[in-house]
Scaffold this motif. Structure first.
Motif, PDB file in Angstrom:
ATOM      1  N   VAL A  94       0.745  -1.143   0.008  1.00 53.19           N
ATOM      2  CA  VAL A  94       0.144  -0.078  -0.112  1.00 53.19           C
ATOM      3  C   VAL A  94       1.045   1.245   0.038  1.00 53.19           C
ATOM      4  N   TRP A  95       0.805   1.955  -0.948  1.00 55.91           N
ATOM      5  CA  TRP A  95       1.327   3.371  -1.099  1.00 55.91           C
ATOM      6  C   TRP A  95       0.291   4.362  -0.563  1.00 55.91           C
ATOM      7  N   VAL A  96       1.025   5.227   0.302  1.00 54.62           N
ATOM      8  CA  VAL A  96       0.192   6.317   0.896  1.00 54.62           C
ATOM      9  C   VAL A  96       0.991   7.610   0.938  1.00 54.62           C
ATOM     10  N   VAL A 131      -2.753   5.958  -2.583  1.00 51.75           N
ATOM     11  CA  VAL A 131      -2.410   6.332  -3.893  1.00 51.75           C
ATOM     12  C   VAL A 131      -2.292   5.191  -4.917  1.00 51.75           C
ATOM     13  N   LYS A 132      -1.727   4.124  -4.483  1.00 48.82           N
ATOM     14  CA  LYS A 132      -1.333   2.774  -5.192  1.00 48.82           C
ATOM     15  C   LYS A 132      -1.725   1.687  -4.232  1.00 48.82           C
ATOM     16  N   LEU A 133      -2.036   0.418  -5.054  1.00 48.48           N
ATOM     17  CA  LEU A 133      -2.316  -0.677  -4.230  1.00 48.48           C
ATOM     18  C   LEU A 133      -2.278  -1.753  -5.168  1.00 48.48           C
ATOM     19  N   GLU A 134      -1.454  -2.822  -4.392  1.00 51.36           N
ATOM     20  CA  GLU A 134      -1.092  -3.950  -5.105  1.00 51.36           C
ATOM     21  C   GLU A 134      -1.124  -5.269  -4.339  1.00 51.36           C
ATOM     22  N   ARG A 135      -1.707  -6.535  -4.723  1.00 52.73           N
ATOM     23  CA  ARG A 135      -1.645  -7.537  -3.830  1.00 52.73           C
ATOM     24  C   ARG A 135      -0.477  -8.366  -4.336  1.00 52.73           C
ATOM     25  N   ILE A 136       0.414  -8.762  -3.070  1.00 47.57           N
ATOM     26  CA  ILE A 136       1.745  -9.351  -3.398  1.00 47.57           C
ATOM     27  C   ILE A 136       1.487 -10.880  -2.892  1.00 47.57           C
ATOM     28  N   ARG A 137       0.664 -11.193  -2.077  1.00 50.51           N
ATOM     29  CA  ARG A 137       0.529 -12.575  -1.799  1.00 50.51           C
ATOM     30  C   ARG A 137      -1.239 -13.171  -1.592  1.00 50.51           C
ATOM     31  N   PHE A 138      -1.154 -14.151  -2.144  1.00 48.40           N
ATOM     32  CA  PHE A 138      -2.721 -14.815  -1.884  1.00 48.40           C
ATOM     33  C   PHE A 138      -2.510 -16.342  -1.608  1.00 48.40           C
ATOM     34  N   GLY A 139      -2.691 -16.436  -0.070  1.00 46.71           N
ATOM     35  CA  GLY A 139      -2.388 -17.776   0.325  1.00 46.71           C
ATOM     36  C   GLY A 139      -1.012 -18.155   0.450  1.00 46.71           C
TER      37      GLY A 139
END
Length: 256
Positions: free
Chosen positions: A142-144, A218-226
């Motif tokens: 998460v970028w804030v 500002v920006k959001l990225e999922r870097i892990r799923f399970g």
């Protein structure tokens, strides 16, 4: 076939296992009158079917024991997490070229969120991965506009009161320094970068959590799923098949 039949499995589960749809979507297909068993339209849930029963969806025979496929996609922003979009916007399914079957996304990522998403025709696995009772963890970067205060961090960790209830406790840590040291972020970047791990799946949850404590994402990225973790080779818009070991870990995580 019948609700009181001891043998067999529930119709929606059989449809999910055959890769027709997720179990939730299979239930809707039944309620909408699109499913027939032995030539009779079924419109109630709970019907059980056996191996000799003929099942049709929209007039097409359901093939049981179909080969199951599993893919991992790094979803770019400005792509819809859906099999189709009535407004004609690109979808995650559009990005999977030359695959032999129709697959469906497991859960959702917002239009403006990038990152990992699984697509499969294994409806039973998809159903369990999305079900809150299994508590599958997802980690987001998460970028804030920082810095994020200590009080805000503690609120995020303990649970944030949103309009649809308080969120479960989250794991939150700042990774700005680590990313700058590894040259993955500009050293002059004014944004603070955090990693947040949750196991819920509410609509726009991460963004709403930060808005509730006074910060705009500002920006959001999922870097892990399970058990699946982002890798450098999987650039935005790129997908690959899951390995047998990865599928085994995913299934094990939801007790399959």
């Amino acid at each position: 076939m019948g609700q009181d039949q001891e043998d067999g499995e529930r119709l929606q589960k059989v449809l999910a296992q055959a890769g027709v749809a997720s179990r939730r979507h299979a239930e809707k297909l039944i309620l909408d009158g699109r499913v027939k068993v032995n030539g009779e339209t079924v419109t109630v849930l709970g019907i059980k079917v056996g191996g000799q029963d003929h099942i049709e969806v929209d007039g097409r025979l359901v093939k049981r024991g179909e080969t199951l496929y599993y893919y991992l996609l790094n979803k770019p922003v400005s792509v819809i997490t859906s099999a189709s979009d009535p407004r004609g916007r690109p979808t995650v399914v559009d990005l999977l070229k030359d695959i032999p079957v129709r697959v469906y996304p497991v859960g959702r990522l917002d239009y403006d969120t990038s990152g990992l998403i699984v697509l499969t025709n294994d409806g039973e696995l998809a159903h369990r991965l999305m079900h809150p009772s299994y508590g599958i963890e997802k980690t987001y970067r998460v970028w804030v506009q920082g810095p994020v205060g200590i009080h805000a961090l503690e609120t995020l960790r303990q649970g944030v009161l949103l309009e649809d209830g308080k969120t479960a406790p989250a794991k939150v840590q700042s990774v700005s320094g680590l990313l700058k040291r590894t040259n993955r972020e500009s050293k002059n970047d004014s944004l603070e970068v955090l990693e947040v791990t949750i196991h819920e799946g509410r609509n726009r949850q991460i963004r709403r959590m930060f808005e509730a404590v006074g910060y705009l994402v500002v920006k959001l990225e999922r870097i892990r799923f399970g058990p699946l973790v982002q890798e450098l080779a999987l650039r935005p818009g790129v997908y690959r098949s899951l390995t047998g070991d990865e599928v085994k870990k995913l299934r094990s995580s939801v007790k399959l």
